[in-house]
Design an enzyme around this catalytic site. Structure first.
Site, PDB file in Angstrom:
ATOM      1  N   GLU A   1       0.834  -1.198   0.000  1.00  0.00           N
ATOM      2  CA  GLU A   1       0.000   0.000   0.000  1.00  0.00           C
ATOM      3  C   GLU A   1       0.871   1.252   0.000  1.00  0.00           C
ATOM      4  O   GLU A   1       1.948   1.259   0.583  1.00  0.00           O
ATOM      5  CB  GLU A   1      -0.905   0.004   1.246  1.00  0.00           C
ATOM      6  CG  GLU A   1      -1.696  -1.293   1.416  1.00  0.00           C
ATOM      7  CD  GLU A   1      -2.364  -1.431   2.777  1.00  0.00           C
ATOM      8  OE1 GLU A   1      -2.645  -0.387   3.410  1.00  0.00           O
ATOM      9  OE2 GLU A   1      -2.609  -2.568   3.203  1.00  0.00           O
TER      10      GLU A   1
ATOM     11  N   GLU B   1      -9.850   5.860   2.966  1.00  0.00           N
ATOM     12  CA  GLU B   1     -10.195   5.071   4.153  1.00  0.00           C
ATOM     13  C   GLU B   1     -10.156   5.986   5.371  1.00  0.00           C
ATOM     14  O   GLU B   1      -9.270   6.836   5.488  1.00  0.00           O
ATOM     15  CB  GLU B   1      -9.208   3.918   4.338  1.00  0.00           C
ATOM     16  CG  GLU B   1      -9.418   3.103   5.603  1.00  0.00           C
ATOM     17  CD  GLU B   1      -8.360   2.012   5.790  1.00  0.00           C
ATOM     18  OE1 GLU B   1      -8.391   1.340   6.842  1.00  0.00           O
ATOM     19  OE2 GLU B   1      -7.492   1.842   4.909  1.00  0.00           O
TER      20      GLU B   1
END
Length: 422
Positions: A226, A337
């Site tokens: 990520e 997120e």
């Protein structure tokens, strides 16, 4: 009980304990407490010694960070037992070829965007042969639940598009607004991400925008790489927008970490510091700033490489760190997120992206543009079958589009709590 109430009660209890100890009461309890604090301090000291390698030079950043220029061979990656005799690969064997004309300049560009830099560049630079490492401070580690958990995400923080049961999805306290592709073999991904500084309600919440390279099942053995930007007061001690990376090979259980906070990622670049503040950031009806991130699997060596912008190849995750990703990824996700702690029973006001819903559009809503995937021939291609997912679209949403300038893109984000999101 909310986490805020829990921490408040814990502080009150500690206050009473200090008062009793000062009067010589509860002597055994106080002695045990002192031993416990002493043990914790020793553990934190050992952890800091492991993370903060000897610096050739140190740079004081305007935001309070200290950036240590560490010799490339002394970086945290080489604490890993499998990397003791590793020969650093100073360049990838190849960089993915651009099939979509992202770098073409339109005669009349519709939207003007600007590249960003890092705040510490204002006060210094690291020399060739060293890498910039954000120094970890004692208070950083003490904010974590333990020294062992410092720099690690919690289990079950990846968006699960195929289990879109709102009750199940919100149990983890994480909410997403993403675009994704699945059902094939992917060897990397790229996107240009609009950079903002979202407001985060509580210190134990965060807001981030990133891409996920995923392999394996969402249970115990998920592999994930990520990268993106985040605002995380708990991790960094402030509300600055920062560049970050993350990796795990067991669904965030024991392996992996943010940035260089464990052994794993091997950095080769002397100009970009993982976890350092990004500057400037976009403003509402003001200039827009964005960052390009490319992650790809080197077809020759098999390592996963990361590039920031057009010129900064940062380094690589060695292929042996992973099981599924040792071959390829099966899902790629892009998006936002947040953590929603639901303090006092209400949805958080933590913003995602710019804090605006997607329909606000350019210079108001946050975006990902020029979304691409890397195929088995190491070519960048447009994603086929791009889907979207969000747990609660009244809180945070996502809208995809396509045009000649931006290729595949989407606007995403939202304010969190609002009249339709309680």
């Amino acid at each position: 009980m909310s986490s805020a109430a829990h921490f408040s009660n814990e502080r009150v209890f500690r206050g009473f304990l200090v008062w009793f100890c000062s009067w010589g009461l509860l002597s055994l309890t106080c002695a045990a407490g002192r031993l416990s604090v002493s043990s914790q301090n020793l553990e934190v000291h050992k952890h800091l010694k492991r993370l903060n390698k000897p610096a050739v030079k140190s740079i004081q950043s305007p935001d309070g960070d200290i950036i240590d220029c560490v010799h490339i061979s002394k970086q945290p990656a080489f604490d890993h037992p499998f990397l003791k005799d590793h020969k650093i690969q100073m360049n990838p064997s190849t960089i993915p070829d651009l099939l979509f004309g992202e770098n073409k300049v339109s005669e009349k560009p519709k939207e003007r965007t600007n590249p960003v830099t890092q705040l510490w560049h204002q006060t210094g630079a690291c020399s060739s042969g060293t890498i910039p490492v954000r120094r970890t401070k004692k208070e950083d580690v003490l904010r974590a639940s333990s020294a062992k958990r410092y720099g690690k995400k919690k289990h079950r923080t990846v968006p699960l598009p195929r289990s879109a049961d709102p009750d199940l999805a919100n149990q983890s306290g994480h909410q997403h607004a993403i675009a994704y592709v699945e059902g094939g073999k992917f060897y990397g991904a790229k996107a240009t991400i609009n950079v903002w500084e979202p407001k985060v309600q509580s210190s134990n919440e965060f807001s981030l925008s990133q891409l996920w390279i995923l392999g394996g099942a969402f249970g115990q053995d998920l592999n994930s790489i990520e990268a993106g930007w985040q605002v995380s007061p708990d991790l960094y001690g402030d509300n600055n927008t920062r560049l970050f990376t993350y990796w795990t090979s067991d669904a965030y259980q024991a392996t992996g970490c943010y940035n260089l906070l464990c052994s794993g990622f091997i950095q080769i670049n002397s100009q970009i510091a993982m976890g350092a503040s990004i500057s400037p950031v976009s403003g509402f009806h003001n200039p827009q700033y964005d960052i390009s991130i490319t992650i790809w699997k080197d077809p020759k060596e098999g390592h996963w490489w990361m590039q920031f912008g057009d010129g900064y190849v940062l380094g690589y995750w060695p292929s042996f760190l992973f099981s599924y990703l040792a071959e390829s990824a099966s899902i790629v996700e892009w998006g936002g997120e947040v953590v929603n702690m639901e303090e006092e029973g209400h949805h958080t006001t933590t913003q995602m992206g710019s804090g605006q819903f997607p329909d606000a559009g350019f210079s108001k809503a946050s975006y990902f543009r020029n979304i691409q995937v890397v195929d088995s021939s190491n070519n960048l291609k447009e994603p086929k079958g791009l889907n979207t997912f969000t747990e609660k679209s009244n809180c945070y949403d996502v809208e995809v589009g396509k045009n000649d300038d931006w290729g595949h893109y989407f606007y995403y984000g939202g304010p969190g709590r609002n009249p339709n999101c309680q």
